[in-house]
Design an enzyme around this catalytic site. Structure first.
Site, PDB file in Angstrom:
ATOM      1  CG  ASP A  29      37.746  32.913  12.875  1.00  0.00           C
ATOM      2  OD1 ASP A  29      37.398  33.095  11.696  1.00  0.00           O
ATOM      3  OD2 ASP A  29      38.933  32.839  13.237  1.00  0.00           O
TER       4      ASP A  29
ATOM      5  CG  ASP B  32      36.417  28.097  14.910  1.00  0.00           C
ATOM      6  OD1 ASP B  32      36.219  27.752  16.086  1.00  0.00           O
ATOM      7  OD2 ASP B  32      37.513  28.548  14.500  1.00  0.00           O
TER       8      ASP B  32
ATOM      9  CG  HIS C  23      37.905  29.047   9.570  1.00  0.00           C
ATOM     10  ND1 HIS C  23      38.669  30.074  10.063  1.00  0.00           N
ATOM     11  CD2 HIS C  23      37.444  28.368  10.666  1.00  0.00           C
ATOM     12  CE1 HIS C  23      38.690  30.011  11.389  1.00  0.00           C
ATOM     13  NE2 HIS C  23      37.943  28.982  11.764  1.00  0.00           N
TER      14      HIS C  23
ATOM     15  CB  CYS D 161      38.530  36.150   8.140  1.00  0.00           C
ATOM     16  SG  CYS D 161      38.909  34.656   7.228  1.00  0.00           S
TER      17      CYS D 161
ATOM     18  CG  ASP E 299      35.687  32.082   5.449  1.00  0.00           C
ATOM     19  OD1 ASP E 299      36.652  31.342   5.656  1.00  0.00           O
ATOM     20  OD2 ASP E 299      35.429  33.082   6.155  1.00  0.00           O
TER      21      ASP E 299
END
Length: 372
Positions: free
Chosen positions: A105, A195, A243, A350, A245
């Site tokens: 992050d 982020d 996010h 993560c 991913d």
């Protein structure tokens, strides 16, 4: 030691793996609210995560770090601070921090640069302190390393839309999706915010997702900061973007995995297909019939994987259907017990940050299409 990583699939040599130790359920703030009435933390309450959950998550993180070391990969770990302390700047005070399980992050490695992201939660403003010992060692060991930090944001009330969380979750799905498309979410454009986990690296092309934690100003700052890259802003049909991913996942040159419930916009899909990329829709997650306590992650965390190289993927051990799907594309699958880590901020991707991968900067998209 050296810093070098241009994408997420070249052979991995050095990585940071996070820690669950000390993680707290954050105090409420403009950017985020936690509400777990069935798990002992109803809206408005906050404090340390349960000790048994911390112990199980840290054991899985330690075991994962050992697995990587046995494969010859150097592993560094962050240094937790007291996340239960209140924190402040001259402009605000917040009653808690968060943790240091998800380094992805905060840190973005592009080539020989490690960039510290802004972070848009007040509870995460000081999280960079956990990684400074590692970054200091890298800076001393690699004379080519660029150690950068995006401008620390003020995070005054002007950075947030007042009352956003009072109404957003009650809106019809189509209204929520329209607000995502128009980027009418919790962050204003008072300052650049992003982020690092909202950036997907494909060599010369960086894809930046606009989300609850990344605004247009953050994308624009990244575009200016990486003038030798093509930096693209993207969205998907996701009512709660947070996010990239587990939504748009690079697997190797020519192959990208996407979440079928968060379709990318048509122009992005056409751009990839025009450049001979196959877009694979991930199978439905298999192991989330009973989500873990205190978890703010979606079932699509299943797609949050770590490439050890272009042919080897670490996948959560219970995601058997996903492992079988990816095996059919020729990948060696390394099953990793990691379910207990989810409530601390994410999955295998993560929980890690690439520091060194073999490889050089490549252009995987020689053809332009639309805004790309």
């Amino acid at each position: 030691m050296r810093v070098n990583a241009w994408n997420g699939w070249d052979p991995l040599r050095h990585v940071i793996v996070g820690r669950a130790e000390g993680t707290v359920v954050q105090a409420p703030e403009h950017a985020v609210r936690r509400d777990y009435p069935d798990d002992g933390f109803p809206l408005g309450t906050y404090g340390p995560m349960p000790a048994d959950m911390v112990a199980e998550a840290d054991q899985q993180l330690d075991d994962f770090a050992d697995l990587l070391r046995r494969r010859g990969i150097r592993v560094d770990r962050p240094t937790p601070v007291d996340f239960t302390r209140s924190v402040s700047t001259p402009e605000w005070t917040h009653e808690s921090m968060f943790g240091c399980m998800p380094p992805r992050d905060l840190l973005l490695t592009v080539g020989n640069e490690v960039l510290e992201a802004t972070m848009s939660y007040r509870s995460r403003w000081f999280e960079y302190l956990c990684y400074r010992p590692v970054l200091q060692r890298l800076f001393e060991a690699d004379p080519r390393m660029r150690w950068e930090a995006a401008p620390k944001p003020r995070l005054t009330d002007a950075s947030y839309k007042a009352g956003f969380w009072d109404t957003y979750n009650d809106l019809p799905t189509e209204t929520q999706l329209a607000r995502v498309r128009d980027y009418d979410l919790v962050l204003t454009e008072a300052e650049p915010l992003f982020d690092a986990a909202d950036v997907a690296r494909f060599g010369k092309d960086l894809f930046v997702q606009l989300s609850f934690v990344t605004n247009r100003g953050g994308y624009d700052w990244l575009r200016r900061h990486f003038p030798d890259h093509r930096v693209h802003a993207v969205t998907s049909t996701n009512t709660h973007p947070l996010h990239i991913d587990a939504t748009w996942v690079p697997l190797r040159p020519g192959l990208v995995l996407h979440c079928g419930e968060r379709l990318a916009d048509a122009e992005l899909m056409e751009f990839f297909q025009l450049n001979d990329w196959e877009i694979v829709e991930a199978v439905q997650p298999a192991s989330w019939d009973h989500p873990p306590k205190l978890s703010f992650c979606s079932p699509w965390l299943a797609g949050n994987m770590l490439n050890l190289d272009a042919n080897t993927l670490c996948v959560e051990e219970k995601e058997v259907r996903l492992a079988e799907q990816l095996s059919s594309y020729g990948f060696e699958i390394v099953p990793v017990p990691f379910r207990a880590v989810g409530p601390f901020g994410g999955g295998l991707h993560c929980a890690t940050v690439d520091i060194e991968r073999d490889g050089t900067l490549e252009d995987y998209f020689p053809r332009r299409y639309g805004r790309f």
